[in-house]
Scaffold this motif. Structure first.
Motif, PDB file in Angstrom:
ATOM      1  N   SER A 147       3.767  -1.629   7.078  1.00 36.93           N
ATOM      2  CA  SER A 147       3.070  -2.016   5.746  1.00 36.93           C
ATOM      3  C   SER A 147       1.416  -1.949   5.846  1.00 36.93           C
ATOM      4  O   SER A 147       0.996  -2.530   6.893  1.00 36.93           O
ATOM      5  N   ARG A 183      -2.065  -2.496   3.515  1.00 39.21           N
ATOM      6  CA  ARG A 183      -2.618  -3.170   1.999  1.00 39.21           C
ATOM      7  C   ARG A 183      -3.226  -1.920   1.406  1.00 39.21           C
ATOM      8  O   ARG A 183      -3.891  -1.308   1.920  1.00 39.21           O
ATOM      9  N   THR A 223       2.822   2.483  -4.531  1.00 31.55           N
ATOM     10  CA  THR A 223       2.308   0.913  -3.866  1.00 31.55           C
ATOM     11  C   THR A 223       3.542   0.055  -4.638  1.00 31.55           C
ATOM     12  O   THR A 223       4.027   0.267  -5.459  1.00 31.55           O
ATOM     13  N   ASN A 278       3.645  -6.476  -1.828  1.00 34.31           N
ATOM     14  CA  ASN A 278       4.145  -6.424  -0.172  1.00 34.31           C
ATOM     15  C   ASN A 278       4.555  -7.712   0.063  1.00 34.31           C
ATOM     16  O   ASN A 278       4.072  -8.802  -0.231  1.00 34.31           O
ATOM     17  N   GLY A 322       0.530  -3.115  -1.685  1.00 35.35           N
ATOM     18  CA  GLY A 322       0.633  -2.132  -0.419  1.00 35.35           C
ATOM     19  C   GLY A 322       1.481  -0.872  -0.537  1.00 35.35           C
ATOM     20  O   GLY A 322       2.199  -0.942  -1.540  1.00 35.35           O
ATOM     21  N   LYS A 348       3.939   1.808   2.233  1.00 40.61           N
ATOM     22  CA  LYS A 348       4.558   1.559   3.498  1.00 40.61           C
ATOM     23  C   LYS A 348       4.920   2.942   4.066  1.00 40.61           C
ATOM     24  O   LYS A 348       5.575   3.861   3.460  1.00 40.61           O
ATOM     25  N   ALA A 408       5.271  -0.757  -0.903  1.00 40.08           N
ATOM     26  CA  ALA A 408       5.571  -1.859   0.278  1.00 40.08           C
ATOM     27  C   ALA A 408       6.900  -2.579  -0.112  1.00 40.08           C
ATOM     28  O   ALA A 408       7.337  -3.133   0.816  1.00 40.08           O
ATOM     29  N   ASN A 409       7.022  -2.425  -1.208  1.00 35.34           N
ATOM     30  CA  ASN A 409       8.591  -3.292  -1.645  1.00 35.34           C
ATOM     31  C   ASN A 409       9.796  -2.407  -1.238  1.00 35.34           C
ATOM     32  O   ASN A 409      10.684  -2.932  -1.875  1.00 35.34           O
TER      33      ASN A 409
END
Length: 272
Positions: free
Chosen positions: A109, A111, A119, A122, A130, A132, A151-152
């Motif tokens: 991950s 930021r 995005t 996170n 964030g 990934k 990021a999720n």
């Protein structure tokens, strides 16, 4: 700070992949065009140092940050970085460095400053925006596929996509390589449905199970993908995402993977 000037051998591989530039009309000469190699040096400087585009020093001879950004954008749209990555994978196979007897997958991950496409909140960074990057590497840790998501995004949702996006790796006579024999993954990829889907593709899943004690023994096969993530994080621009446009960060990610491949190939050639 010394600029990361591209070496001649790598430039000879990249130059034929760049789109042809239309000659400027004599009636509108304008400013001289920044040479492609100088602009590429500027892109590498940003990738290596993590500097913002508008802070790129013109005195280094790369042109302005805006010029380098436009060149990176144009080459991304032309598929230059995808072609470069595929070319280097072929050369690595010709050098006997590609081993798809097994592969490993994992994500990290980063930021995202200013959010943007691909995005998401996170979960490991107080729900800050964030991204990934997800990687699939061969048994030697060579990056084969790189994917960017928010990021999720759960790791398991990208498992089949990572496998399916392996491009045919040539370089030697015979059938190209396009799938690993085994895929190693941690508990984040635990899914009965995905195990079944891998088996249907002729791939043996070796995935740690949730709610079991640690010590699965898969670490001795999976550590290569964690090492590759650390190699990519040496490029400071990949540690924090500053570009709101996802395709620009993806261009940096693909370029970073290509440079990792090039370093492995160059080290291989030096041993002979």
């Amino acid at each position: 700070m010394q600029a990361p000037i591209i070496d001649d051998d790598l430039w000879q591989l990249i130059e034929p992949l760049l789109p042809e530039v239309k000659p400027r009309a004599k009636s509108d000469p304008g400013r001289p065009r920044v040479p492609d190699r100088a602009a590429l040096d500027g892109i590498l400087f940003v990738l290596k140092t993590g500097i913002r585009w508008n802070h790129l020093p013109i005195r280094l001879g790369f042109g302005s940050g805006a010029t380098c950004w436009r060149r990176l954008n144009a080459w991304q749209k032309a598929g230059v970085w995808e072609q470069l990555h595929e070319l280097l994978l072929d050369k690595l196979r010709a050098a006997g460095q590609i081993d798809l007897s097994h592969a490993a997958v994992d994500s990290s991950s980063v930021r995202a400053v200013g959010a943007g496409g691909k995005t998401g909140p996170n979960p490991t960074d107080r729900a800050r925006p964030g991204s990934k990057p997800h990687l699939l590497v061969d048994a030697n840790g060579i990056p084969i596929v790189a994917i960017l998501t928010g990021a999720n995004a759960a790791d398991v949702t990208q498992l089949l996509r990572l496998v399916d996006e392996i491009t045919p790796i040539r370089g030697v006579r015979g059938r190209p390589l396009q799938k690993p024999g085994i895929v190693y993954a941690d508990r984040g990829y635990d899914s009965t449905r995905h195990r079944r889907a891998l088996r249907e593709r002729g791939i043996k899943p070796m995935i740690a199970k949730r709610r079991t004690e640690h010590g699965s023994g898969l670490g001795k096969y999976r550590w290569v993908v964690e090492r590759t993530h650390s190699w990519l994080h040496r490029f400071r621009r990949l540690r924090i995402r500053f570009d709101r446009r996802a395709d620009i960060h993806e261009a940096f990610l693909k370029l970073g993977c290509s440079l990792v491949c090039w370093n492995i190939l160059r080290n291989t050639q030096l041993t002979f």
